[in-house]
Design a protein around this motif. Structure first.
Motif, PDB file in Angstrom:
ATOM      1  N   SER A  53      12.875  -4.955  53.377  1.00  0.00           N
ATOM      2  CA  SER A  53      12.615  -3.735  52.603  1.00  0.00           C
ATOM      3  C   SER A  53      12.284  -2.573  53.554  1.00  0.00           C
ATOM      4  CB  SER A  53      11.463  -3.953  51.621  1.00  0.00           C
ATOM      5  OG  SER A  53      10.238  -3.997  52.315  1.00  0.00           O
ATOM      6  N   ALA A  54      11.913  -2.886  54.793  1.00  0.00           N
ATOM      7  CA  ALA A  54      11.527  -1.830  55.731  1.00  0.00           C
ATOM      8  C   ALA A  54      12.750  -1.063  56.216  1.00  0.00           C
ATOM      9  CB  ALA A  54      10.779  -2.438  56.905  1.00  0.00           C
ATOM     10  N   ARG A  55      12.531   0.223  56.566  1.00  0.00           N
ATOM     11  CA  ARG A  55      13.626   1.086  57.013  1.00  0.00           C
ATOM     12  C   ARG A  55      13.757   1.094  58.518  1.00  0.00           C
ATOM     13  NH1 ARG A  55      16.232   3.548  52.572  1.00  0.00           N
ATOM     14  NH2 ARG A  55      15.621   2.061  50.988  1.00  0.00           N
ATOM     15  N   ALA A 110       8.278   8.179  63.832  1.00  0.00           N
ATOM     16  CA  ALA A 110       8.578   7.190  62.793  1.00  0.00           C
ATOM     17  C   ALA A 110       8.189   7.719  61.417  1.00  0.00           C
ATOM     18  CB  ALA A 110       7.836   5.890  63.087  1.00  0.00           C
ATOM     19  N   ARG A 111       8.819   7.161  60.397  1.00  0.00           N
ATOM     20  CA  ARG A 111       8.546   7.554  59.020  1.00  0.00           C
ATOM     21  C   ARG A 111       7.894   6.388  58.289  1.00  0.00           C
ATOM     22  NH1 ARG A 111       8.745  12.332  60.293  1.00  0.00           N
ATOM     23  NH2 ARG A 111       9.140  13.163  58.212  1.00  0.00           N
ATOM     24  N   MET A 112       7.379   6.679  57.078  1.00  0.00           N
ATOM     25  CA  MET A 112       6.867   5.616  56.226  1.00  0.00           C
ATOM     26  C   MET A 112       8.002   4.628  55.979  1.00  0.00           C
ATOM     27  SD  MET A 112       3.692   5.981  55.537  1.00  0.00           S
ATOM     28  CE  MET A 112       3.413   4.967  54.089  1.00  0.00           C
ATOM     29  N   GLY A 113       7.655   3.346  55.927  1.00  0.00           N
ATOM     30  CA  GLY A 113       8.691   2.336  55.763  1.00  0.00           C
ATOM     31  C   GLY A 113       8.983   1.632  57.076  1.00  0.00           C
ATOM     32  N   ARG A 117       8.110  -1.108  59.846  1.00  0.00           N
ATOM     33  CA  ARG A 117       7.385  -2.376  59.924  1.00  0.00           C
ATOM     34  C   ARG A 117       7.244  -2.771  61.377  1.00  0.00           C
ATOM     35  NH1 ARG A 117       6.442  -1.835  56.202  1.00  0.00           N
ATOM     36  NH2 ARG A 117       7.217  -2.923  54.376  1.00  0.00           N
ATOM     37  N   GLY A 121      -1.023   6.363  62.525  1.00  0.00           N
ATOM     38  CA  GLY A 121      -0.767   6.336  61.089  1.00  0.00           C
ATOM     39  C   GLY A 121      -0.175   5.050  60.553  1.00  0.00           C
ATOM     40  N   ASP A 155      11.406  10.390  53.432  1.00  0.00           N
ATOM     41  CA  ASP A 155      11.269  10.971  54.764  1.00  0.00           C
ATOM     42  C   ASP A 155       9.858  11.494  54.996  1.00  0.00           C
ATOM     43  OD1 ASP A 155      12.118  11.711  57.270  1.00  0.00           O
ATOM     44  OD2 ASP A 155      12.768  13.695  56.619  1.00  0.00           O
ATOM     45  N   GLN A 156       8.866  10.633  54.826  1.00  0.00           N
ATOM     46  CA  GLN A 156       7.474  11.042  55.037  1.00  0.00           C
ATOM     47  C   GLN A 156       6.957  10.454  56.337  1.00  0.00           C
ATOM     48  OE1 GLN A 156       5.823  13.185  53.354  1.00  0.00           O
ATOM     49  NE2 GLN A 156       7.160  13.439  51.565  1.00  0.00           N
ATOM     50  N   PRO A 157       6.147  11.214  57.084  1.00  0.00           N
ATOM     51  CA  PRO A 157       5.621  10.689  58.348  1.00  0.00           C
ATOM     52  C   PRO A 157       4.680   9.509  58.137  1.00  0.00           C
ATOM     53  CG  PRO A 157       4.662  12.838  57.832  1.00  0.00           C
ATOM     54  CD  PRO A 157       5.732  12.594  56.817  1.00  0.00           C
ATOM     55  N   LEU A 158       4.503   8.714  59.153  1.00  0.00           N
ATOM     56  CA  LEU A 158       3.581   7.576  59.115  1.00  0.00           C
ATOM     57  C   LEU A 158       2.201   8.033  58.662  1.00  0.00           C
ATOM     58  CD1 LEU A 158       4.001   5.426  62.353  1.00  0.00           C
ATOM     59  CD2 LEU A 158       4.760   4.912  60.029  1.00  0.00           C
ATOM     60  N   GLY A 159       1.555   7.218  57.862  1.00  0.00           N
ATOM     61  CA  GLY A 159       0.197   7.516  57.454  1.00  0.00           C
ATOM     62  C   GLY A 159       0.102   8.295  56.154  1.00  0.00           C
ATOM     63  N   THR A 160       1.266   8.621  55.558  1.00  0.00           N
ATOM     64  CA  THR A 160       1.256   9.380  54.301  1.00  0.00           C
ATOM     65  C   THR A 160       0.764   8.498  53.150  1.00  0.00           C
ATOM     66  OG1 THR A 160       3.152  10.642  55.088  1.00  0.00           O
ATOM     67  CG2 THR A 160       2.701  10.735  52.726  1.00  0.00           C
ATOM     68  N   ALA A 215       8.085   0.826  47.142  1.00  0.00           N
ATOM     69  CA  ALA A 215       8.292  -0.561  47.581  1.00  0.00           C
ATOM     70  C   ALA A 215       9.684  -0.722  48.177  1.00  0.00           C
ATOM     71  CB  ALA A 215       8.098  -1.511  46.396  1.00  0.00           C
ATOM     72  N   GLU A 216      10.661  -0.115  47.531  1.00  0.00           N
ATOM     73  CA  GLU A 216      12.047  -0.175  47.989  1.00  0.00           C
ATOM     74  C   GLU A 216      12.195   0.435  49.390  1.00  0.00           C
ATOM     75  OE1 GLU A 216      16.296  -0.592  47.311  1.00  0.00           O
ATOM     76  OE2 GLU A 216      14.567  -1.429  46.265  1.00  0.00           O
ATOM     77  N   LEU A 217      11.390   1.469  49.661  1.00  0.00           N
ATOM     78  CA  LEU A 217      11.468   2.154  50.954  1.00  0.00           C
ATOM     79  C   LEU A 217      10.583   1.500  52.014  1.00  0.00           C
ATOM     80  CD1 LEU A 217      11.354   5.792  49.558  1.00  0.00           C
ATOM     81  CD2 LEU A 217      13.273   4.796  50.797  1.00  0.00           C
ATOM     82  N   GLY A 218       9.925   0.400  51.636  1.00  0.00           N
ATOM     83  CA  GLY A 218       9.110  -0.315  52.607  1.00  0.00           C
ATOM     84  C   GLY A 218       7.711   0.246  52.804  1.00  0.00           C
ATOM     85  N   TRP A 219       7.233   1.047  51.846  1.00  0.00           N
ATOM     86  CA  TRP A 219       5.848   1.544  51.939  1.00  0.00           C
ATOM     87  C   TRP A 219       4.885   0.386  51.658  1.00  0.00           C
ATOM     88  CZ3 TRP A 219       3.782   6.903  50.686  1.00  0.00           C
ATOM     89  CH2 TRP A 219       4.696   7.894  51.039  1.00  0.00           C
ATOM     90  N   PRO A 220       3.768   0.310  52.380  1.00  0.00           N
ATOM     91  CA  PRO A 220       2.738  -0.660  51.999  1.00  0.00           C
ATOM     92  C   PRO A 220       2.164  -0.259  50.634  1.00  0.00           C
ATOM     93  CG  PRO A 220       2.329   0.238  54.206  1.00  0.00           C
ATOM     94  CD  PRO A 220       3.415   1.067  53.589  1.00  0.00           C
ATOM     95  N   ASN A 229      -0.652   2.311  50.126  1.00  0.00           N
ATOM     96  CA  ASN A 229      -0.470   3.746  50.355  1.00  0.00           C
ATOM     97  C   ASN A 229      -0.028   4.481  49.091  1.00  0.00           C
ATOM     98  OD1 ASN A 229      -0.592   2.568  53.003  1.00  0.00           O
ATOM     99  ND2 ASN A 229       0.133   4.518  53.811  1.00  0.00           N
TER     100      ASN A 229
END
Lengths: 200, 321
Positions: free
Chosen positions: A20-22, A96-99, A101, A122, B189-194, B213-218, B221
């Motif tokens: 699921s991670a990008r 890096a972006r959210m997503g 791993r 982050g 397209d959000q930076p880490l930690g959002t 979830a699909e985009l791999g966000w924990p 968050n």
């Protein structure tokens, strides 16, 4: 001589490719190369190779970098030591972006040094998988003089900073990535029990 | 996070403003003009409405700026044709100068203030907690963006105020003109930690959680708040094993409301199926769960229920209360 009832002692469930991670960032030390290779086998085919980054250092352990330089894997960045791995990781995480791993395999002090630096940029701890392998021993901070000893393998050791004899507690600080060492003979100076091998 | 039964605060209604045809904003101040308890963005209060055919107690998000010892609280209430008793009561009966009772604030939807960036997604009246949070974000100097979807210009409460104060960080979507929030596009397209926050209709909340979830966000968050109005249903009987009482729950009241009418005060806080405070052990009975608190597995076990919103499929439920 472990302390029952302490919940902060971390566990290491192992690495599991997360499709699921990008973006995937694999970081290994010494024997961790094998775990990274297994993870790569699971990722290749489902994840675009451009989204996979591999960082590796033999560290103080044995060099298994040849496991990762196999032609089927993305070219890894091999460094001499932990500090260089962290610098390379920071370069990746800054953009890096959210997503994203992370998959970290190595000794416990290595894993937590990586997690600490990643969190500052982050990364959520929930997005960092970890597998412990290779050299045993704990990073322990002396609660008296704050000196951190890198690989302590016995229940009692002498602090390299203040030279007190310290008992290694199971209490673990996730924030600092270290166990806690407290003076073992404070009540009866000089009465230092025989050190035992630490449980892993 | 304070979840015990909140202290009751007597207040006077010092302002009633019709913002749109279906939304009114109410201002409460203490009768003695003393300051009200401080709160953080995302907090809600429970408003007690007495004197109708029965007492309503509904949770509403505080929308006024969260400041230390505020002199007033503001909430907004939407009332549509299907509106349940509480919203209708607020719209039709509450006038400036009225005395009312509210609970102290509790926050089930706080900002993760250690995060560097915050994405707020609101649907309709779900904008209210964000009004308070926007002030907090700005005060703390944190990066944010707001996405606000509403049906039509007439239903777009606070759009102009938001555009004026937070316009450069805000995007508006008018669903009546086929403009919809696209959670995947927003979160991709959000930076880490959002951290992302959603408040609005159930469909929007679910879409945001699924996209993340699909985009791999924990999962940690992504935050949501949704107060379920207690849905009406078929009447049933609640047996309170320890209190040795039997209470009839009518079609249009919740189990909690019926138990309170009978003079018993179970612990509760949000009254909307979110906080978990009113969870009761079920000794017997088949539960129709309507809360957002219990996991699907816990709901399937049928061994506890949130009495503020959940009902019974069986004619009788026995609670360890």
């Amino acid at each position: 001589m472990s302390e029952p009832g302490i919940k902060s002692k971390p566990n290491y469930p192992g690495l599991e490719p997360d499709t699921s991670a990008r973006q995937h960032l694999l970081i290994g030390e010494a024997d961790g190369a094998g775990s990274l290779a297994r993870t790569l086998d699971g990722l290749i085919g489902t994840a675009n190779e451009d989204t996979i980054t591999v960082l590796y250092t033999p560290g103080d352990g044995s060099d298994h970098s040849s496991t990762l330089t196999a032609a089927r894997y993305p070219t890894p960045t091999i460094s001499a030591q932990l500090e260089d791995v962290i610098t390379a990781m920071q370069g990746v995480l800054r953009d890096a972006r959210m997503g994203t791993r992370m998959y970290v395999a190595g000794s416990e002090p290595f894993i937590w040094a990586v997690i600490r630096a990643a969190r500052e940029l982050g990364m959520a701890e929930a997005a960092i998988q970890r597998e412990r392998c290779g050299l045993m021993g704990r990073s322990v901070i002396c609660v008296h003089c704050k000196t951190t000893a890198w690989r302590v393998s016995t229940t009692i050791y002498q602090c390299p900073g203040c030279e007190l004899h310290l008992f290694v507690r199971d209490h673990f600080s996730r924030r600092w990535g270290v166990y806690q060492g407290v003076c073992v003979d404070a009540e009866a100076p000089g009465e230092v029990p025989e050190p035992e091998e630490l449980e892993p | 996070m304070i979840l015990s039964q909140q202290a009751k605060i007597p207040v006077r209604v010092t302002g009633v403003e019709r913002v749109t045809p279906s939304i009114k904003t109410f201002t409460f101040e203490r009768e003695d003009s003393a300051p009200l308890p401080s709160f953080s963005g995302g907090s809600h209060i429970v408003v007690e409405m007495r004197g109708g055919e029965r007492t309503y107690r509904n949770p509403y998000s505080l929308m006024s700026p969260p400041e230390d010892y505020p002199s007033a609280y503001q909430i907004s209430v939407r009332c549509d044709d299907q509106g349940r008793g509480g919203a209708q009561y607020m719209h039709e009966r509450v006038r400036e100068g009225d005395e009312m009772t509210i609970s102290g604030p509790a926050n089930l939807f706080p900002l993760t203030v250690t995060a560097p960036r915050h994405v707020l997604i609101a649907g309709g009246i779900g904008i209210t907690p964000f009004l308070a949070q926007l002030h907090e974000l700005r005060q703390r100097g944190l990066a944010y963006e707001l996405h606000y979807q509403y049906r039509d210009a007439e239903g777009a409460a606070f759009r102009d105020r938001l555009a004026a104060r937070f316009g450069d960080q805000t995007r508006f979507y008018e669903s009546g003109r086929d403009q919809y929030v696209d959670p995947t596009a927003i979160l991709a397209d959000q930076p880490l930690g959002t951290h992302a926050y959603v408040c609005g209709p159930a469909g929007l909340t679910q879409a945001v959680h699924e996209a993340a979830a699909e985009l791999g966000w924990p999962a940690r968050n992504v935050h949501s708040e949704e107060f379920a109005a207690p849905p009406p249903g078929k009447p049933f009987k609640v047996v309170l094993e320890r209190s040795q009482r039997e209470v009839e729950v009518p079609a249009n009241a919740s189990a909690l409301e019926a138990i309170e009418e009978a003079g018993i005060q179970p612990s509760c806080s949000c009254r909307g199926g979110s906080c978990g405070q009113c969870e009761q052990t079920v000794l017997e009975g088949d539960i129709d769960h309507n809360d957002h608190f219990l996991s699907d597995e816990a709901k399937a076990r049928n061994s506890s229920m949130m009495i503020c919103v959940s009902r019974a499929r069986s004619d009788r439920v026995v609670l360890d209360l």
